[in-house]
Design an enzyme around this catalytic site. Sequence first.
Site, PDB file in Angstrom:
ATOM      1  N   LYS A   1     -11.940 -48.713 -14.848  1.00  0.00           N
ATOM      2  CA  LYS A   1     -12.720 -47.780 -14.031  1.00  0.00           C
ATOM      3  C   LYS A   1     -12.468 -46.352 -14.507  1.00  0.00           C
ATOM      4  O   LYS A   1     -11.430 -45.756 -14.235  1.00  0.00           O
ATOM      5  CB  LYS A   1     -12.349 -47.869 -12.549  1.00  0.00           C
ATOM      6  CG  LYS A   1     -13.335 -47.061 -11.657  1.00  0.00           C
ATOM      7  CD  LYS A   1     -12.748 -46.647 -10.350  1.00  0.00           C
ATOM      8  CE  LYS A   1     -11.997 -45.350 -10.416  1.00  0.00           C
ATOM      9  NZ  LYS A   1     -12.859 -44.151 -10.710  1.00  0.00           N
TER      10      LYS A   1
ATOM     11  N   GLY B   1      -3.558 -39.980 -12.822  1.00  0.00           N
ATOM     12  CA  GLY B   1      -4.273 -39.107 -11.898  1.00  0.00           C
ATOM     13  C   GLY B   1      -3.305 -38.358 -11.000  1.00  0.00           C
ATOM     14  O   GLY B   1      -2.156 -38.106 -11.360  1.00  0.00           O
ATOM     15  N   SER B   2      -3.769 -38.043  -9.811  1.00  0.00           N
ATOM     16  CA  SER B   2      -2.971 -37.218  -8.902  1.00  0.00           C
ATOM     17  C   SER B   2      -1.917 -38.046  -8.177  1.00  0.00           C
ATOM     18  O   SER B   2      -2.053 -39.263  -8.006  1.00  0.00           O
ATOM     19  CB  SER B   2      -3.884 -36.545  -7.874  1.00  0.00           C
ATOM     20  OG  SER B   2      -4.387 -37.496  -6.955  1.00  0.00           O
ATOM     21  N   THR B   3      -0.889 -37.366  -7.703  1.00  0.00           N
ATOM     22  CA  THR B   3       0.183 -38.034  -6.970  1.00  0.00           C
ATOM     23  C   THR B   3      -0.304 -38.636  -5.653  1.00  0.00           C
ATOM     24  O   THR B   3       0.060 -39.777  -5.331  1.00  0.00           O
ATOM     25  CB  THR B   3       1.349 -37.058  -6.737  1.00  0.00           C
ATOM     26  OG1 THR B   3       1.868 -36.659  -8.020  1.00  0.00           O
ATOM     27  CG2 THR B   3       2.462 -37.698  -5.937  1.00  0.00           C
TER      28      THR B   3
ATOM     29  N   GLY C   1      -1.988 -41.810  -6.479  1.00  0.00           N
ATOM     30  CA  GLY C   1      -0.992 -42.773  -6.925  1.00  0.00           C
ATOM     31  C   GLY C   1      -0.301 -43.459  -5.757  1.00  0.00           C
ATOM     32  O   GLY C   1      -0.054 -44.674  -5.778  1.00  0.00           O
TER      33      GLY C   1
ATOM     34  N   GLU D   1       1.003 -42.485 -14.032  1.00  0.00           N
ATOM     35  CA  GLU D   1       1.252 -41.210 -14.705  1.00  0.00           C
ATOM     36  C   GLU D   1       0.538 -40.169 -13.866  1.00  0.00           C
ATOM     37  O   GLU D   1      -0.691 -40.110 -13.842  1.00  0.00           O
ATOM     38  CB  GLU D   1       0.726 -41.255 -16.148  1.00  0.00           C
ATOM     39  CG  GLU D   1       1.247 -40.117 -17.009  1.00  0.00           C
ATOM     40  CD  GLU D   1       0.327 -38.928 -17.040  1.00  0.00           C
ATOM     41  OE1 GLU D   1       0.563 -37.975 -16.243  1.00  0.00           O
ATOM     42  OE2 GLU D   1      -0.622 -38.944 -17.828  1.00  0.00           O
TER      43      GLU D   1
ATOM     44  N   CYS E   1      -1.938 -32.614 -17.277  1.00  0.00           N
ATOM     45  CA  CYS E   1      -0.887 -32.938 -16.320  1.00  0.00           C
ATOM     46  C   CYS E   1       0.464 -32.383 -16.721  1.00  0.00           C
ATOM     47  O   CYS E   1       1.292 -32.051 -15.867  1.00  0.00           O
ATOM     48  CB  CYS E   1      -0.801 -34.453 -16.129  1.00  0.00           C
ATOM     49  SG  CYS E   1      -0.681 -35.363 -17.690  1.00  0.00           S
TER      50      CYS E   1
ATOM     51  N   GLU F   1       0.496 -27.851  -8.147  1.00  0.00           N
ATOM     52  CA  GLU F   1      -0.204 -28.059  -9.418  1.00  0.00           C
ATOM     53  C   GLU F   1      -1.600 -27.449  -9.336  1.00  0.00           C
ATOM     54  O   GLU F   1      -2.424 -27.845  -8.520  1.00  0.00           O
ATOM     55  CB  GLU F   1      -0.297 -29.548  -9.731  1.00  0.00           C
ATOM     56  CG  GLU F   1      -0.894 -29.836 -11.098  1.00  0.00           C
ATOM     57  CD  GLU F   1      -0.928 -31.321 -11.427  1.00  0.00           C
ATOM     58  OE1 GLU F   1      -1.117 -32.126 -10.492  1.00  0.00           O
ATOM     59  OE2 GLU F   1      -0.767 -31.676 -12.609  1.00  0.00           O
TER      60      GLU F   1
END
Length: 581
Positions: free
Chosen positions: A267, A320-322, A325, A343, A377, A479
Amino acid sequence: MSSDRELAESVVMIHQFLRKQGYGSTARALKKDFKKHFQSDLPNGHSNGHDEDFSSSFGSRRPKRRARGLESSFRKKKRIDDSDDDDDIKGKQLPIKTKLFINNRWVESVSGRTFETVNPATEEVICDVDWAQKADVDAAVRAAHKAFPSWSQTNGSHRRDLILKLADLMEKHKERLAEVEALDNGKPYQVALHIDIALAIKCFRYYAGWADKMMGETMPIEGKYHCYTRREPVGVVGAITPWNFPILMGAWKLAPALAVGCCIIHKPSEKTPLTALMIAYLAKEAGFPPGVLNVVSGDGPTTGEAISRHPKIAKVAFTGSTPVGRRIMKCAAESNLKRVTLELGGKSPMIVCDDADIDQAVAAGQLGLFINSGQCCIASSRIFVQDGVYEEFIRKATKAAKSRCLVDPMEDGHKNILAIQGPQVDEVQYKKIMKYIEAGKREGARLCCGGSRGGTQGYYIEPTVFADVEDDMKIAREEIFGPVMVIMRFSTLEEAIKRGNNTDFGLGAGIFTKDAAKALATAHRLHAGTVYVNCYNVFDTSAPFGGFKQSGHGRELGPYGLDNYSEIKTVIVDLNTAKFD
């Protein structure tokens, strides 16, 4: 007044007309085409109170900006290529595809829904792409499960040759891939060609070399037994990739998974789906069997969640983003406890000591922060500079930032591709970054340059440098994911290490000094998955990449990347019955 039978026949006719034209069944869409094709109109009683939105919904090709920015499902699809079959592409241009790729076939979403993908340099819609729902993910998983027994048992040399063929096709069509990456993502064509595409091709070739070297170990155990291990593919894998490096992040996941023998449901981000579909096209051309690679375009809450929760997907790899995740881990835990590698985000410190080569540090800081319009990132987003060289570094960093050029992504011929910058990926990202810039100004950071929109069209932001930033400021804690350099002063190295580690993230870090012992000692104390010494943003497929703390877990690239997609099986053989007469 029509009879019930006449009304029913009209409904059937309308339904057939809409399907033929590529619409969903809303009154607004219907109203436009009846006016165009039949010079008639629907009664006012059928407007559902939305007639005021009619012109804005269908009179412009500009993207609609709703909550998730995806809802183009109820208007005609703007397709670049609608062919269901793939012809041999020898001597032809690699086509852009917009449908889902399932079982080596191009298919529309079961629901018929689509979303827009937008050119960030012009803010215009490129095309509509099929939006995979749960039923489409189910179909892709069925195809992958059907293919897995055969694919996982193929000789490693066969998988190697197919992956190499795919890399060769990417090399052949690299200019076209770079064009579409620039169009869809906004990064300059030359950057896409010489960095993203080049590294992705190397990644596929690197893991092709591992495909026939999936070795186990033999170890002595007590008694008359023979004990050995073997590495086996984990099964069907869900790969969820980001928009900042679409092809490259896809390669980081697809290449090792294919080498080990896994089947994949990929995806790509809904912001940049086009090149992932082109890679699928090339994979079929290379000869990958049906079901081995499937691509389902869509958003996170719908498509991504369907992958993360699917009980027949054995593993999910996500970049992607935390916050997302965390959501993926929750879905995995609540379904089949599938394996997850992540990651995630970063707020990476780069420490510049008094004895550093300042010009070298400034150049590395520019590369570390501004590459890919700051959408990286591992960006060096907190630059700690020691007292003795603080003002010199600010002066030179500001001069370098001012010399950067905002460019049309499709332009070619720039001499220094590391000094050019495209737009942010979309309006959402643009507005988010501008809010961080305003926060920096409001909280008292010194704005050295930039801080404004670049031009009048496209999501461009001027390269921005803030100095005198304090640890508790928003731009120092969160971030930003944009072209905003944050410079902070420190007095002692001990202080810099402590402040550098004072973050929830741990993806990357850097140390600049001419003292080798100091550099190595500092590298060992920084809590980060990758530490750069007198350099930044150096990537190689052989070097593992991943984060500490909330920057994720697991490692991609290098031999470590194979661990994400394989299981270790122990086999013990009884030797007690051996006879030698």
